[in-house]
Design an enzyme around this catalytic site. Structure first.
Site, PDB file in Angstrom:
ATOM      1  N   LYS A   1      49.565  16.878  30.695  1.00 27.37           N
ATOM      2  CA  LYS A   1      49.208  16.847  29.263  1.00 27.37           C
ATOM      3  C   LYS A   1      48.900  15.431  28.778  1.00 27.37           C
ATOM      4  O   LYS A   1      47.917  15.217  28.093  1.00 27.37           O
ATOM      5  CB  LYS A   1      50.366  17.386  28.400  1.00 27.37           C
ATOM      6  CG  LYS A   1      50.558  18.881  28.422  1.00 27.37           C
ATOM      7  CD  LYS A   1      51.509  19.336  27.324  1.00 27.37           C
ATOM      8  CE  LYS A   1      52.813  18.607  27.231  1.00 27.37           C
ATOM      9  NZ  LYS A   1      53.930  18.924  28.025  1.00 27.37           N
TER      10      LYS A   1
ATOM     11  N   ARG B   1      56.774  24.368  20.629  1.00 33.13           N
ATOM     12  CA  ARG B   1      57.427  24.680  21.905  1.00 33.13           C
ATOM     13  C   ARG B   1      58.273  25.948  21.811  1.00 33.13           C
ATOM     14  O   ARG B   1      58.864  26.372  22.807  1.00 33.13           O
ATOM     15  CB  ARG B   1      58.351  23.516  22.291  1.00 33.13           C
ATOM     16  CG  ARG B   1      57.609  22.347  22.943  1.00 33.13           C
ATOM     17  CD  ARG B   1      57.962  22.245  24.329  1.00 33.13           C
ATOM     18  NE  ARG B   1      58.405  21.166  25.113  1.00 33.13           N
ATOM     19  CZ  ARG B   1      57.972  19.935  25.245  1.00 33.13           C
ATOM     20  NH1 ARG B   1      57.104  19.428  24.451  1.00 33.13           N
ATOM     21  NH2 ARG B   1      58.426  19.167  26.170  1.00 33.13           N
TER      22      ARG B   1
ATOM     23  N   ARG C   1      56.444  11.329  39.636  1.00 32.66           N
ATOM     24  CA  ARG C   1      56.500  10.553  38.382  1.00 32.66           C
ATOM     25  C   ARG C   1      57.861   9.864  38.256  1.00 32.66           C
ATOM     26  O   ARG C   1      57.948   8.724  37.803  1.00 32.66           O
ATOM     27  CB  ARG C   1      56.243  11.469  37.179  1.00 32.66           C
ATOM     28  CG  ARG C   1      56.239  10.718  35.860  1.00 32.66           C
ATOM     29  CD  ARG C   1      55.714  11.558  34.730  1.00 32.66           C
ATOM     30  NE  ARG C   1      56.629  12.620  34.355  1.00 32.66           N
ATOM     31  CZ  ARG C   1      56.349  13.578  33.474  1.00 32.66           C
ATOM     32  NH1 ARG C   1      55.160  13.614  32.905  1.00 32.66           N
ATOM     33  NH2 ARG C   1      57.224  14.502  33.156  1.00 32.66           N
TER      34      ARG C   1
ATOM     35  N   ARG D   1      64.025  22.101  32.906  1.00 37.00           N
ATOM     36  CA  ARG D   1      62.925  21.997  31.925  1.00 37.00           C
ATOM     37  C   ARG D   1      61.878  23.086  32.169  1.00 37.00           C
ATOM     38  O   ARG D   1      61.297  23.630  31.229  1.00 37.00           O
ATOM     39  CB  ARG D   1      62.296  20.602  31.978  1.00 37.00           C
ATOM     40  CG  ARG D   1      63.220  19.542  31.390  1.00 37.00           C
ATOM     41  CD  ARG D   1      62.750  18.154  31.728  1.00 37.00           C
ATOM     42  NE  ARG D   1      61.529  17.801  31.044  1.00 37.00           N
ATOM     43  CZ  ARG D   1      60.616  16.955  31.526  1.00 37.00           C
ATOM     44  NH1 ARG D   1      60.772  16.412  32.706  1.00 37.00           N
ATOM     45  NH2 ARG D   1      59.544  16.686  30.821  1.00 37.00           N
TER      46      ARG D   1
HETATM   47  P1  AMP Z   1      57.703  16.002  26.741  1.00 41.09           P
HETATM   48  O1  AMP Z   1      57.439  14.554  26.963  1.00 41.09           O
HETATM   49  O2  AMP Z   1      56.634  16.680  25.922  1.00 41.09           O
HETATM   50  O3  AMP Z   1      58.011  16.743  28.015  1.00 41.09           O
HETATM   51  O4  AMP Z   1      59.046  16.081  25.839  1.00 41.09           O
HETATM   52  C1  AMP Z   1      60.262  15.481  26.249  1.00 41.09           C
HETATM   53  C2  AMP Z   1      61.439  16.097  25.534  1.00 41.09           C
HETATM   54  O5  AMP Z   1      61.304  15.933  24.104  1.00 41.09           O
HETATM   55  C3  AMP Z   1      61.606  17.606  25.719  1.00 41.09           C
HETATM   56  O6  AMP Z   1      62.274  17.928  26.930  1.00 41.09           O
HETATM   57  C4  AMP Z   1      62.450  17.960  24.486  1.00 41.09           C
HETATM   58  O7  AMP Z   1      63.800  17.534  24.646  1.00 41.09           O
HETATM   59  C5  AMP Z   1      61.831  17.074  23.405  1.00 41.09           C
HETATM   60  N1  AMP Z   1      60.712  17.737  22.701  1.00 41.09           N
HETATM   61  C6  AMP Z   1      59.401  17.374  22.687  1.00 41.09           C
HETATM   62  N2  AMP Z   1      58.672  18.193  21.913  1.00 41.09           N
HETATM   63  C7  AMP Z   1      59.520  19.121  21.412  1.00 41.09           C
HETATM   64  C8  AMP Z   1      59.370  20.234  20.548  1.00 41.09           C
HETATM   65  N3  AMP Z   1      58.166  20.602  20.045  1.00 41.09           N
HETATM   66  N4  AMP Z   1      60.467  20.976  20.244  1.00 41.09           N
HETATM   67  C9  AMP Z   1      61.686  20.643  20.748  1.00 41.09           C
HETATM   68  N5  AMP Z   1      61.903  19.595  21.575  1.00 41.09           N
HETATM   69  C10 AMP Z   1      60.834  18.824  21.905  1.00 41.09           C
END
Ligand code: AMP
Length: 200
Positions: free
Chosen positions: A17, A93, A132, A149
Site C-alpha cells: 500500500k 479498517r 521489511r 495482523r
Molecule cells: P499500517 O501501517 O496501515 O499497517 O497500520 C499500523 C497500525 O496502525 C495498525 O496495525 C493499527 O494498530 C493502527 N491503525 C492504522 N489504521 C487504522 C485504522 N483505520 N483503524 C484502527 N487502527 C489502525
C-alpha cells in the site's frame, strides 16, 4: 473540468500500500493520508494520543474506532479544501468505520471515486513483511505479530472490501507481481474510475 481523485486503499499488511500510495499521489496530485503513519508519528512524538495507541500498534491490534474517525475526518476535509482530492491509506479498517465514513462522505459530497484493494497470497505477504522487518526494523513486523495482523485483517477488514464492492466502487488489483506492473495496473484503473465517476 475533471475532479481531483478521491480514493481509498484497503489491503492486508505487506501488500505494498505504502509504495503504491506514493505513485498514486504523484500521478494524480493528491496527498496521501496514512493512518498507520499518523499513529506511528504520534507514538514517536510521545503525545497523549501516541501513549494511548502505542500498545495497540505494538500488538498489531486495531486502534479503537473512536480514536481513528475524527483524526481521519479532519485530515480528509483539510486535503479536499486545499487540493480538491485525497488518497487514504489504511482506513477504513472495520465495517463500523466504513459505514460511518461513507455516510459522512456522501453528506459532504466527498465520497471516493474508487476503493482499491491489492490481492496477494498470505504466504507471500508473510515473506514480504519478514523482509521489511530485516530492512526497517518495524516493531510490529516479527512473525507472531505479522500472523496476528493478518488474522485481524481477515476478521475485521476483509468485510470492508465487500462493503465497497456492493457500492460498485471497488477496484481489485493483482499485487502478486513486480512493483512497476502493479503501479501501471493501479494507475490505469484509477484513471478509468475517475473518468467514469467524476462530475465533469
Ligand atoms: P499500517 O501501517 O496501515 O499497517 O497500520 C499500523 C497500525 O496502525 C495498525 O496495525 C493499527 O494498530 C493502527 N491503525 C492504522 N489504521 C487504522 C485504522 N483505520 N483503524 C484502527 N487502527 C489502525
Amino acid at each position: 473540468m475533471q475532479e481531483r481523485l478521491r480514493a481509498l486503499l484497503i489491503a492486508p499488511p505487506g501488500a505494498g500500500k505504502g509504495t503504491q500510495a506514493k505513485a498514486i499521489s504523484e500521478e494524480f496530485g493528491v496527498e496521501t493520508i496514512s493512518t498507520g503513519d499518523m499513529f506511528r508519528a504520534e507514538v514517536a512524538a510521545g503525545s497523549a494520543l501516541g501513549r494511548e495507541v502505542a500498545g495497540y500498534l505494538e500488538r498489531g491490534d486495531l486502534v479503537p474506532d473512536g480514536l481513528v474517525h475524527e483524526l481521519v475526518r479532519a485530515k480528509v476535509l483539510d486535503a479536499v479544501e486545499r487540493t480538491g482530492g485525497y488518497l487514504v491509506d489504511g482506513f477504513p479498517r472495520t465495517l463500523a468505520q466504513a459505514e460511518r465514513a461513507h455516510d459522512e462522505a456522501v453528506q459532504l459530497g466527498v465520497s471516493a471515486h474508487a476503493v482499491v484493494t491489492f490481492e496477494v497470497p498470505r504466504d507471500v505477504l508473510v515473506q514480504r513483511m519478514l523482509e521489511r522487518a530485516r530492512r526497517e526494523g518495524r516493531s510490529d513486523d516479527d512473525l507472531k505479530t505479522i500472523l496476528h495482523r493478518l488474522d485481524v485483517y481477515d476478521r475485521e477488514t476483509a468485510p470492508v472490501v465487500g462493503f465497497y464492492d456492493e457500492l460498485g466502487v471497488l477496484v481489485r488489483i493483482d499485487a502478486n507481481r513486480g512493483v512497476e506492473e502493479v503501479t501501471a495496473a493501479t494507475l490505469a484503473a484509477l484513471g478509468e474510475a475517475l473518468h467514469a465517476r467524476s462530475r465533469s
